[in-house]
Design an enzyme around this catalytic site. Structure first.
Site, PDB file in Angstrom:
ATOM      1  N   SER A 100       0.836  -1.199   0.000  1.00 37.03           N
ATOM      2  CA  SER A 100       0.000   0.000   0.000  1.00 37.03           C
ATOM      3  C   SER A 100       0.870   1.247   0.000  1.00 37.03           C
ATOM      4  O   SER A 100       2.003   1.234   0.497  1.00 37.03           O
ATOM      5  CB  SER A 100      -0.893   0.012   1.243  1.00 37.03           C
ATOM      6  OG  SER A 100      -1.533   1.261   1.405  1.00 37.03           O
ATOM      7  N   TYR A 114      -1.071  -0.392   9.862  1.00 39.26           N
ATOM      8  CA  TYR A 114      -1.287  -0.815   8.474  1.00 39.26           C
ATOM      9  C   TYR A 114      -0.044  -0.545   7.625  1.00 39.26           C
ATOM     10  O   TYR A 114       0.403  -1.401   6.861  1.00 39.26           O
ATOM     11  CB  TYR A 114      -2.494  -0.056   7.941  1.00 39.26           C
ATOM     12  CG  TYR A 114      -2.936  -0.401   6.547  1.00 39.26           C
ATOM     13  CD1 TYR A 114      -3.628  -1.584   6.278  1.00 39.26           C
ATOM     14  CD2 TYR A 114      -2.721   0.478   5.494  1.00 39.26           C
ATOM     15  CE1 TYR A 114      -4.067  -1.884   5.000  1.00 39.26           C
ATOM     16  CE2 TYR A 114      -3.159   0.190   4.212  1.00 39.26           C
ATOM     17  CZ  TYR A 114      -3.826  -0.994   3.973  1.00 39.26           C
ATOM     18  OH  TYR A 114      -4.271  -1.284   2.710  1.00 39.26           O
ATOM     19  N   LYS A 131       2.289  -3.276   5.716  1.00 38.12           N
ATOM     20  CA  LYS A 131       2.359  -3.231   4.252  1.00 38.12           C
ATOM     21  C   LYS A 131       3.788  -3.052   3.752  1.00 38.12           C
ATOM     22  O   LYS A 131       4.155  -3.596   2.703  1.00 38.12           O
ATOM     23  CB  LYS A 131       1.462  -2.106   3.727  1.00 38.12           C
ATOM     24  CG  LYS A 131      -0.028  -2.394   3.866  1.00 38.12           C
ATOM     25  CD  LYS A 131      -0.419  -3.700   3.184  1.00 38.12           C
ATOM     26  CE  LYS A 131      -1.907  -3.862   3.035  1.00 38.12           C
ATOM     27  NZ  LYS A 131      -2.258  -5.166   2.416  1.00 38.12           N
TER      28      LYS A 131
END
Length: 300
Positions: A147, A160, A164
Site C-alpha cells: 500500500s 497498516y 504493508k
C-alpha cells in the site's frame, strides 16, 4: 516483462485470499476470465461461495473455502483441498486485510498486532503453505498486497503501514530465493473503492476508483511472462512502479566529528542523481566497502 497480445491461464490454478468482496472478488473474477481455476477464500463462507458461484455461472471453474489467513490449520486444509481438486497451485494472491485506523497516540497495541497479524503473518502463512508445492513443480506466481501507506505513510495508519512495508521486504527476499524455481514474487499497491476505503475517500474519488480497474494488474503480475520483484501501483486505470532506491552517497570515514560531517554533507548523501534499485541487500554493503577503499569484498 515482454509484451504479449493475449495472456492465457487455462491450465493454471489460483488462490485468492479475502476474495468474498471488494478487490479480492474482482481479482478472482479477472483471473477466471483469463481461464484460471480459482480457489476463492474469505473469512465469510457465504461471501466466498457467492463469488465462486459467480465464476461458475460465467463458465469458469471455482471452489470456495472459508478461513482466516492467520489460521495455519485452516490454510493448510485450504491448500490440501485445492490440490485434491486440481493437483497443482500456480498463483497465490495475498489480498486479505483489515483496517484499525487511529493515530499512533490513540492506537492500542492489540490493534497494532491484529493488523500486522492479518496482513503480514497472514501472507506469510499462506505463502509458506504453497511454497514447497511451487518449488516442486518449478513454477509459481505470488502477489503481496502492499500500500501507499506502507511505501509513503498515511496519518492514522502506523499499524497498516508497518505491515504493508514489511510485505515489500518479504517479497524482495522470496523473489531472490524463488528465482531458480521460476517462482516470481511481486507486490501490488492498489487504490480502489472498497469497504475498507468507503469512509475515507470522497464520492467523486469512489466513483473513479473502481476495483475492476486495478485487477488487470494482478493478471500482469501472475502471467507466465510476469516480472519479479516489482511494486506495481494501480488505481483509476493508472499504473506506475515504485522502487526502493539507494543513492551514491558520500564517504565520511571515522573520527570524533563524524556526525557533524554527515550533517555537513547531507545534500550529497541524499542526492538522487544516479541512484539505483539494488538487486540484493549486499549491494549496500559492497558499495560502502568500495567507497572505503582497499578492494575489500563482502564475501571475502
Amino acid at each position: 516483462m515482454s509484451a504479449v497480445s493475449k495472456m492465457e491461464f487455462g491450465d493454471l490454478v489460483a488462490i485468492v485470499t479475502g476474495a468474498g468482496g471488494g478487490l479480492g472478488r474482482r481479482h478472482a473474477l479477472e483471473l477466471a476470465r483469463y481461464g484460471a481455476k480459482v480457489m476463492v477464500n474469505d473469512l465469510d463462507e457465504n461471501n466466498a461461495e457467492q463469488v465462486a458461484a459467480e465464476i461458475r455461472e460465467q463458465g469458469g471453474e471455482a471452489i470456495s473455502f472459508a478461513a482466516s489467513v492467520t489460521d495455519e490449520d485452516r490454510i493448510a486444509a485450504l491448500v490440501a483441498q485445492t490440490m485434491e481438486q486440481w493437483g497443482r497451485i500456480d498463483i497465490l494472491v495475498n489480498n486479505a486485510g483489515i483496517l484499525r485506523d487511529k493515530s499512533f497516540a490513540k492506537m492500542s497495541l492489540d490493534d497494532f498486532r491484529l493488523v500486522v497479524d492479518v496482513h503480514l503473518m497472514g501472507a506469510v502463512i499462506c505463502t509458506k503453505a504453497v511454497w514447497e508445492i511451487m518449488r516442486t513443480q518449478r513454477y509459481g506466481r505470488i502477489v503481496m498486497t502492499t500500500s501507499s501507506s506502507g511505501l509513503y505513510g498515511n496519518f492514522g495508519q502506523a499499524n497498516y503501514g508497518a505491515a504493508k512495508m514489511a510485505l515489500v521486504g518479504l517479497m524482495q527476499t522470496l523473489a531472490i530465493e524463488g528465482e531458480k524455481y521460476d517462482i516470481r514474487v511481486n507486490c501490488l499497491a492498489p487504490t480502489a473503492a472498497t469497504q475498507m476505503t468507503g469512509d475515507v475517500l470522497s464520492k467523486e474519488a469512489l466513483e473513479r476508483l473502481d476495483p475492476g480497474l486495478v485487477s488487470p494488474g494482478i493478471v500482469a503480475l501472475t502471467a507466465e511472462q510476469a516480472p519479479t520483484r516489482a511494486i506495481l501501483c494501480a488505481g483509476a486505470g493508472h499504473f506506475a512502479a515504485a522502487h526502493i532506491t539507494l543513492t551514491e552517497g558520500a564517504f565520511i570515514g571515522g573520527g570524533g566529528d563524524v556526525a557533524e560531517r554527515i550533517a555537513g554533507k547531507w545534500d550529497q548523501i541524499t542526492d538522487r542523481t544516479n541512484e539505483v534499485a539494488p538487486k540484493a541487500g549486499f549491494t549496500q554493503g559492497q558499495r560502502e566497502l568500495e567507497s572505503a577503499g582497499g578492494g575489500v569484498s563482502m564475501t571475502g
